[in-house]
Design an enzyme around this catalytic site. Structure first.
Site, PDB file in Angstrom:
ATOM      1  CG  HIS A  19     -41.632  13.458  25.086  1.00 27.39           C
ATOM      2  ND1 HIS A  19     -42.011  12.415  25.892  1.00 27.39           N
ATOM      3  CD2 HIS A  19     -40.297  13.646  25.281  1.00 27.39           C
ATOM      4  CE1 HIS A  19     -40.941  11.988  26.564  1.00 27.39           C
ATOM      5  NE2 HIS A  19     -39.892  12.720  26.218  1.00 27.39           N
ATOM      6  CD  GLU A  77     -36.621  11.365  23.848  1.00 25.37           C
ATOM      7  OE1 GLU A  77     -35.789  11.645  24.718  1.00 25.37           O
ATOM      8  OE2 GLU A  77     -37.820  11.645  23.948  1.00 25.37           O
TER       9      GLU A  77
HETATM   10  P1  13P Z   1     -34.693  10.090  30.482  1.00 19.53           P
HETATM   11  O1  13P Z   1     -33.374  10.764  30.150  1.00 19.53           O
HETATM   12  O2  13P Z   1     -35.148  10.375  31.884  1.00 19.53           O
HETATM   13  O3  13P Z   1     -34.680   8.653  30.118  1.00 19.53           O
HETATM   14  O4  13P Z   1     -35.789  10.796  29.547  1.00 19.53           O
HETATM   15  C1  13P Z   1     -35.552  10.935  28.196  1.00 19.53           C
HETATM   16  C2  13P Z   1     -36.584  11.806  27.618  1.00 19.53           C
HETATM   17  O5  13P Z   1     -37.753  11.462  27.576  1.00 19.53           O
HETATM   18  C3  13P Z   1     -36.163  13.114  27.124  1.00 19.53           C
HETATM   19  O6  13P Z   1     -37.168  13.724  26.397  1.00 19.53           O
END
Ligand code: 13P
Length: 246
Positions: A93, A165
């Site tokens: 992450h 992400e």
């Molecule tokens: P948000 O949905 O708060 O932008 O976070 C995304 C995230 O980091 C999920 O792992």
């Protein structure tokens, strides 16, 4: 095909608050058409393993150690989370990459540890705003995947899920267009094709994460390139998250 919706609790809620959350959330999603998973703090796993028995919710954690046991104060191992019933862990992450300087090589070690106890990994990857602005997105994604999946056999990919992400979209309310998400996910599949095979590139599950909420999720999920979502902030409200899951 069913989509996979994963809620990442990050460092939120006490066990007691989480218990109340489940009391509200579980009845709302009993008949959900999608698969749902919760990525929880370690402290919540024991309670979750009891409360999620005979529900449709898959339980996982947010990180594991690169090591299996020994003198690693503060760390939690693959065996420990597996023992509590975790089915998956997030790996790589961006918050851990950034705050704890986690490297792609360590992420690779964690994935190998997870595989060794049959724990799935949700491998998180994504570019910063600067990398995006400098047209470095593809280069960054390629390096993140190539190193993270180094040494894996194709048949082990059934235990790997990729979460795209973009770092600039996490917790900011900003998001790429659906077209951009699709293009980047198509590129991720191309990387998997180059390392493994056409079949592997078609089969691997790829999620999108970053500022997903109940207003914007539908247009992303509609895309056949997107196999599901990784949701942060919006998963903390059971009613909001249930709208996304259902
Ligand atoms: P948000 O949905 O708060 O932008 O976070 C995304 C995230 O980091 C999920 O792992």
């Amino acid at each position: 095909m069913k989509k996979l919706i994963v809620g990442n609790f990050k460092m939120n809620t006490t066990v007691q608050e989480f218990s109340l959350y489940l009391d509200k959330f579980l009845p709302l999603i009993k008949n959900s058409k999608n698969m749902v998973a919760l990525s929880l703090p370690y402290t919540h796993l024991m309670l979750a393993s009891q409360k999620l028995v005979s529900t449709n919710v898959i339980m996982g954690c947010q990180n594991i150690s690169t090591e299996e046991k020994g003198a690693y104060t503060g760390e939690v191992s693959n065996l420990m989370v597996k023992d509590l019933g975790a089915k998956f862990t997030l790996v790589g992450h961006s918050e851990i990459r950034k705050k704890f300087h986690e490297t792609n090589e360590q992420i690779n070690q964690k994935i190998i540890r997870a595989l060794s106890v049959n724990l799935k990994s949700i491998l998180c990857i994504g570019e910063t705003k600067t990398e995006k602005n400098n047209n470095k997105t593809k280069q960054v994604l390629k390096k993140q995947i190539e190193i993270a999946l180094k040494g894996l056999y194709e048949n082990e990919l059934k235990n790997i899920i990729i979460a795209y992400e973009p770092i600039w979209a996490i917790g900011t309310g900003k998001m790429p267009s659906v077209k951009e998400i699709e293009d980047n996910i198509a590129y991720l599949r191309k990387i998997i094709l180059d390392i493994f095979s056409q079949k592997a590139s078609e089969k691997i599950q790829i999620l999108y994460g970053g500022s997903v909420n109940s207003n914007n999720f539908a247009s992303i999920l509609k895309s056949s390139q997107v196999d599901g979502l990784l949701v942060g902030g919006s998963c903390l409200d059971p009613f909001e998250f249930a709208k996304i899951v259902n």
